[in-house]
Scaffold this motif. Structure first.
Motif, PDB file in Angstrom:
ATOM      1  N   PHE A  93       0.912  -1.183   0.221  1.00 31.34           N
ATOM      2  CA  PHE A  93       0.091   0.083   0.157  1.00 31.34           C
ATOM      3  C   PHE A  93       0.902   1.254   0.077  1.00 31.34           C
ATOM      4  N   SER A  94       1.205   1.748  -1.226  1.00 31.51           N
ATOM      5  CA  SER A  94       2.031   2.922  -1.424  1.00 31.51           C
ATOM      6  C   SER A  94       1.582   4.245  -1.679  1.00 31.51           C
ATOM      7  N   VAL A  95       1.450   5.189  -0.607  1.00 30.22           N
ATOM      8  CA  VAL A  95       0.987   6.505  -0.821  1.00 30.22           C
ATOM      9  C   VAL A  95       1.604   7.247  -1.858  1.00 30.22           C
ATOM     10  N   PRO A  96       2.795   7.204  -2.234  1.00 27.74           N
ATOM     11  CA  PRO A  96       3.623   7.739  -3.160  1.00 27.74           C
ATOM     12  C   PRO A  96       2.877   7.593  -4.476  1.00 27.74           C
TER      13      PRO A  96
ATOM     14  N   CYS B 234      -9.439   4.601  -1.239  1.00 27.76           N
ATOM     15  CA  CYS B 234      -9.147   3.303  -1.685  1.00 27.76           C
ATOM     16  C   CYS B 234      -9.172   2.420  -0.461  1.00 27.76           C
ATOM     17  N   LEU B 235      -8.807   2.752   0.706  1.00 26.38           N
ATOM     18  CA  LEU B 235      -8.720   2.027   1.850  1.00 26.38           C
ATOM     19  C   LEU B 235     -10.258   1.736   2.381  1.00 26.38           C
TER      20      LEU B 235
ATOM     21  N   LEU C  31      -0.793  -5.618   5.164  1.00 22.18           N
ATOM     22  CA  LEU C  31      -0.470  -4.481   4.320  1.00 22.18           C
ATOM     23  C   LEU C  31       0.963  -4.318   4.450  1.00 22.18           C
ATOM     24  N   ARG C  32       1.768  -3.915   3.445  1.00 20.07           N
ATOM     25  CA  ARG C  32       3.066  -3.259   3.521  1.00 20.07           C
ATOM     26  C   ARG C  32       3.338  -2.035   3.009  1.00 20.07           C
ATOM     27  N   ILE C  33       3.821  -1.190   3.938  1.00 17.96           N
ATOM     28  CA  ILE C  33       3.862   0.186   3.715  1.00 17.96           C
ATOM     29  C   ILE C  33       5.161   0.690   3.993  1.00 17.96           C
ATOM     30  N   GLY C  34       5.594   1.817   3.347  1.00 14.06           N
ATOM     31  CA  GLY C  34       6.872   2.303   3.587  1.00 14.06           C
ATOM     32  C   GLY C  34       7.030   3.659   4.441  1.00 14.06           C
ATOM     33  N   ALA C  35       8.222   3.873   5.141  1.00 10.29           N
ATOM     34  CA  ALA C  35       8.585   5.137   5.605  1.00 10.29           C
ATOM     35  C   ALA C  35       9.754   5.706   4.579  1.00 10.29           C
ATOM     36  N   TYR C  36       8.795   6.661   3.874  1.00  9.46           N
ATOM     37  CA  TYR C  36       9.620   7.273   2.677  1.00  9.46           C
ATOM     38  C   TYR C  36      10.559   8.484   2.960  1.00  9.46           C
ATOM     39  N   TRP C  37      11.775   8.179   3.238  1.00  6.61           N
ATOM     40  CA  TRP C  37      12.552   8.989   3.890  1.00  6.61           C
ATOM     41  C   TRP C  37      12.638  10.494   3.479  1.00  6.61           C
ATOM     42  N   ALA C  38      12.673  10.647   2.083  1.00  7.73           N
ATOM     43  CA  ALA C  38      12.748  11.944   1.311  1.00  7.73           C
ATOM     44  C   ALA C  38      11.682  12.811   1.678  1.00  7.73           C
ATOM     45  N   TYR C  39      10.442  12.303   2.103  1.00  5.00           N
ATOM     46  CA  TYR C  39       9.088  12.944   2.598  1.00  5.00           C
ATOM     47  C   TYR C  39       8.991  13.236   4.044  1.00  5.00           C
TER      48      TYR C  39
ATOM     49  N   GLN D 171       1.461 -21.277  -7.980  1.00  4.97           N
ATOM     50  CA  GLN D 171       2.728 -21.374  -7.622  1.00  4.97           C
ATOM     51  C   GLN D 171       3.082 -21.291  -6.431  1.00  4.97           C
ATOM     52  N   HIS D 172       2.612 -20.301  -5.922  1.00  5.46           N
ATOM     53  CA  HIS D 172       2.757 -19.752  -4.351  1.00  5.46           C
ATOM     54  C   HIS D 172       2.121 -20.934  -3.377  1.00  5.46           C
ATOM     55  N   ILE D 173       1.173 -21.333  -3.733  1.00  8.11           N
ATOM     56  CA  ILE D 173       0.308 -22.171  -2.912  1.00  8.11           C
ATOM     57  C   ILE D 173       1.076 -23.674  -2.864  1.00  8.11           C
ATOM     58  N   GLY D 174       1.580 -23.984  -4.254  1.00  4.93           N
ATOM     59  CA  GLY D 174       2.230 -25.304  -4.403  1.00  4.93           C
ATOM     60  C   GLY D 174       3.470 -25.276  -3.679  1.00  4.93           C
ATOM     61  N   GLN D 175       4.209 -24.238  -3.459  1.00  2.00           N
ATOM     62  CA  GLN D 175       5.422 -24.222  -2.991  1.00  2.00           C
ATOM     63  C   GLN D 175       5.411 -24.130  -1.358  1.00  2.00           C
ATOM     64  N   GLY D 176       4.348 -23.709  -0.953  1.00  4.52           N
ATOM     65  CA  GLY D 176       3.991 -23.708   0.367  1.00  4.52           C
ATOM     66  C   GLY D 176       4.104 -22.505   1.212  1.00  4.52           C
ATOM     67  N   TYR D 177       3.984 -21.370   0.461  1.00  4.64           N
ATOM     68  CA  TYR D 177       4.147 -20.161   0.906  1.00  4.64           C
ATOM     69  C   TYR D 177       2.733 -19.681   1.664  1.00  4.64           C
ATOM     70  N   ARG D 178       2.806 -19.429   3.039  1.00  3.14           N
ATOM     71  CA  ARG D 178       1.728 -19.019   3.930  1.00  3.14           C
ATOM     72  C   ARG D 178       1.376 -17.407   3.803  1.00  3.14           C
ATOM     73  N   THR D 179       2.455 -16.600   3.511  1.00  2.00           N
ATOM     74  CA  THR D 179       2.154 -15.172   3.380  1.00  2.00           C
ATOM     75  C   THR D 179       2.476 -14.679   2.109  1.00  2.00           C
ATOM     76  N   VAL D 180       1.487 -14.005   1.488  1.00  3.19           N
ATOM     77  CA  VAL D 180       1.578 -13.503   0.154  1.00  3.19           C
ATOM     78  C   VAL D 180       1.135 -12.148   0.024  1.00  3.19           C
ATOM     79  N   LEU D 181       1.636 -11.137  -0.233  1.00  2.09           N
ATOM     80  CA  LEU D 181       1.660  -9.687  -0.484  1.00  2.09           C
ATOM     81  C   LEU D 181       1.448  -9.375  -2.112  1.00  2.09           C
ATOM     82  N   MET D 182       0.492  -9.149  -2.477  1.00  2.56           N
ATOM     83  CA  MET D 182       0.273  -8.859  -3.958  1.00  2.56           C
ATOM     84  C   MET D 182       0.979  -7.330  -4.233  1.00  2.56           C
ATOM     85  N   TRP D 183       1.193  -7.308  -5.433  1.00  2.00           N
ATOM     86  CA  TRP D 183       1.907  -5.904  -6.079  1.00  2.00           C
ATOM     87  C   TRP D 183       0.929  -5.585  -6.928  1.00  2.00           C
ATOM     88  N   GLY D 184       0.502  -4.301  -6.717  1.00  2.84           N
ATOM     89  CA  GLY D 184      -0.608  -3.858  -7.953  1.00  2.84           C
ATOM     90  C   GLY D 184      -1.815  -3.125  -7.265  1.00  2.84           C
TER      91      GLY D 184
END
Length: 617
Positions: free
Chosen positions: A15-18, A30-31, A45-53, A275-288
């Motif tokens: 979840f990228s505010v920029p 959006c939220l 949700l993965r968020i960032g601490a954007y240093w320049a801002y 693929q993720h499920i078959g490989q055994g990943y239990r945490t998935v964060l989508m991009w987009g």
């Protein structure tokens, strides 16, 4: 450091505010939109601490926006957060370094962290960020930079592993939450030239430094799918096994769900999630996520959001059991003493019992009953009169019954009917204090039903419907006070449902989907009762496809659907059972074996079963 939070299934997005700002979108709206458009299992949700801002000048800090973002997410009451800290953060231009902190940028392809002055400033910013937000329980982990050891941005810079380790140490000195380091999932001799010959630089260092390895997985890069099998299939499979072997965890930090040169479709997202499920990943964060919302606002197209809704439900209910395990035999599952138990036959024909106290999130394993026991057939499982029962076909077709009064820590063994033999798996059901066992006869493949009212010490037996025969194991379930069995026809592989009436002690039968479709299978058919309905799990005769059947009228009519297994195949029978959680909610559980490498899957919620067709027979 406690990383047990990541034992459960987590699904969400960056979840990228920029990025919202760049697209002229309101992140708050959006939220709000997500609250109704996505199910509650979309929870991370993965968020960032954007240093320049945040630090536009050396002596000026502006925390207002990040404070507001964290507050808004927390106030929704459903999300947890991973916060990325450092000089890099999610989304282009990758590096968010204030101008004052880097007045003389290095040359292209440089190791930017060699700048001693910059290192001091970055560590100070990280410390202030962690100190400010370490009191927020909604933050479950810190991400150390974003893809720090991968070359990125206009300058193609990278952050050296020595400084990433220093950043991690600074965070650990201030807070005990787990640290994530994410990497591009690709051999780095291709993705991060010029590395020389070390294509494993980022991953090996991330595994050594972090508590959790994050992988950024993309099928299409700049419109090309060159090496996508390596990026999406082979390397993620290798990396999760390496993490487990090191006592660490691996997650998907970015799963491609927006275009990069080519349009992204629901089918693309579905393939990558498989693929993720078959490989055994239990945490998935989508991009987009920002792109999905852009489609809604500017193009009035919510198709991606609707698909992510479906993927969220699918991911929340379907997981791979112990990614390092595989088997060539069907499993069986049952609930006993509030735990979930599963039988697994190893590649050495050893017999294993898996047990889970948290509905399949984590498993304990033990060999049953000792290292000398082997079998070439699946192992049946049942809960009966407070004991756990297991049926085993011995190496000479002996019919064994095992019982345990202590959840499988020790076993009592009995040979059924003294010296009876069977060439097929035996299955069990418990009703009114009687243990019922199905058996395929060793002489002429006859269909047998055995009953014991003394916990298996003695049995009575009957030939089901006189002269019926089958070449497949017979599954059994209790439904509406009677016994139901599934039998695959001996000559034509048709599917039959047999009812044994307890009141009348008589058998009746009907052909499942026996009308115009004339269904067939060469696999055993799983059966269970759930929420007052009968459920069957059928492996198709043509392409080994998975089909789920549901009947509200004791098998007269059936709803048919692949449910969440649409497009999946298997070469083993599927086991079904009803599971009652601590809140007394009932769910249909299924265990099945994957067709790729014998991987073991567990479905822990009701599969999405839609009545695509209802046939009368």
């Amino acid at each position: 450091m406690d990383d047990s939070f990541f034992d459960k299934t987590l699904y969400g997005a960056t979840f990228s505010v920029p990025s919202f700002t760049e697209k002229h979108l309101n992140w708050r709206d959006c939220l709000d939109y997500m609250q109704d458009a996505l199910p509650e299992d979309f929870n991370f949700l993965r968020i960032g601490a954007y240093w320049a801002y945040i630090q536009p000048a050396a002596n000026q800090y502006v925390w207002d926006e990040l404070d507001e973002v964290i507050d808004a997410i927390e106030n929704k009451g459903r999300y947890n957060i991973v916060l990325s800290v450092g000089m890099k953060a999610p989304r282009w231009p990758e590096y968010y370094i204030p101008t004052w902190a880097l007045p003389n940028p290095p040359e292209k392809n440089s190791e930017i962290s060699k700048d001693v002055s910059l290192r001091i400033k970055v560590l100070d910013f990280i410390a202030k960020t962690v100190e400010r937000y370490r009191g927020r329980a909604v933050i479950k982990a810190w991400q150390v930079e974003n893809e720090p050891m991968d070359r990125a941005g206009e300058g193609r810079w990278f952050i050296g592993a020595d400084f990433v380790a220093e950043e991690a140490a600074r965070i650990r000195s201030l807070d005990s939450r787990p640290l994530i380091i994410n990497c591009w999932s690709e051999n780095q001799t291709f993705s991060s030239q010029p590395w020389g010959l070390d294509g494993d630089y980022a991953v090996k260092n991330a595994l050594n430094i972090a508590d959790i390895l994050g992988l950024d997985i993309y099928a299409t890069v700049d419109g090309r799918q060159i090496d996508f099998q390596n990026r999406c299939q082979y390397l993620p499979t290798e990396y999760i096994k390496r993490a487990i072997n090191m006592g660490k965890k691996a997650i998907v930090a970015e799963s491609q769900a927006e275009p990069w040169g080519n349009m992204t479709t629901p089918e693309d997202i579905r393939w990558l999630m498989d693929q993720h499920i078959g490989q055994g990943y239990r945490t998935v964060l989508m991009w987009g996520l920002e792109w999905w919302y852009e489609q809604v606002i500017y193009h009035h197209d919510d198709s991606i959001f609707r698909h992510i809704n479906w993927e969220t439900k699918r991911f929340s209910m379907l997981s791979r059991v112990n990614p390092e395990w595989s088997t060539n035999h069907a499993t069986d599952i049952v609930q006993h003493n509030s735990k979930l138990f599963m039988t697994v036959v190893g590649h050495d024909s050893g017999i294993w019992l898996f047990s889970s106290a948290n509905d399949g999130q984590t498993w304990n394993t033990s060999r049953v009953p000792d290292a000398n026991w082997i079998t070439m057939d699946p192992v049946g499982l049942a809960s009966h009169n407070g004991q756990l029962f297991m049926t085993i076909v011995g190496d000479n077709d002996q019919a064994w019954l095992l019982s345990s009064q202590n959840d499988g820590y020790s076993w009592k063994t009995t040979q059924i009917m003294g010296d009876w033999q069977t060439p097929r798996q035996m299955n069990m059901a418990s009703l009114n204090g009687i243990l019922y066992v199905t058996m395929v006869g060793n002489l002429s493949n006859e269909v047998l039903l055995l009953a014991s009212n003394d916990n298996g010490a003695t049995f009575s037996s009957s030939h089901v419907l006189g002269d019926w025969q089958t070449q497949q194991p017979i599954d059994i379930a209790v439904h509406n006070g009677d016994i139901y069995m599934t039998v695959v026809g001996y000559h034509d592989s048709s599917i039959w449902l047999i009812k044994y009436s307890i009141a009348n002690q008589t058998y009746s039968y009907s052909q499942v989907m026996g009308g115009a479709d004339n269904w067939h299978t060469h696999f055993p058919v799983g059966i269970t009762s759930h929420d007052g309905k009968l459920y069957l799990a059928v492996v198709g005769d043509q392409q080994s496809e998975i089909l789920l059947l549901r009947s509200s009228d004791n098998g007269q009519n059936w709803d048919v659907s692949p449910g969440i297994f649409d497009g999946w195949t298997t070469s083993q029978a599927i086991a079904l059972t009803e599971y009652v959680n601590p809140s007394n909610q009932r769910h249909l559980h299924a265990s099945l074996i994957g067709s790729t490498a014998g991987e073991i899957y567990l479905c822990t919620k009701d599969p999405i079963l839609t009545p695509e067709k209802v046939l009368q027979y």
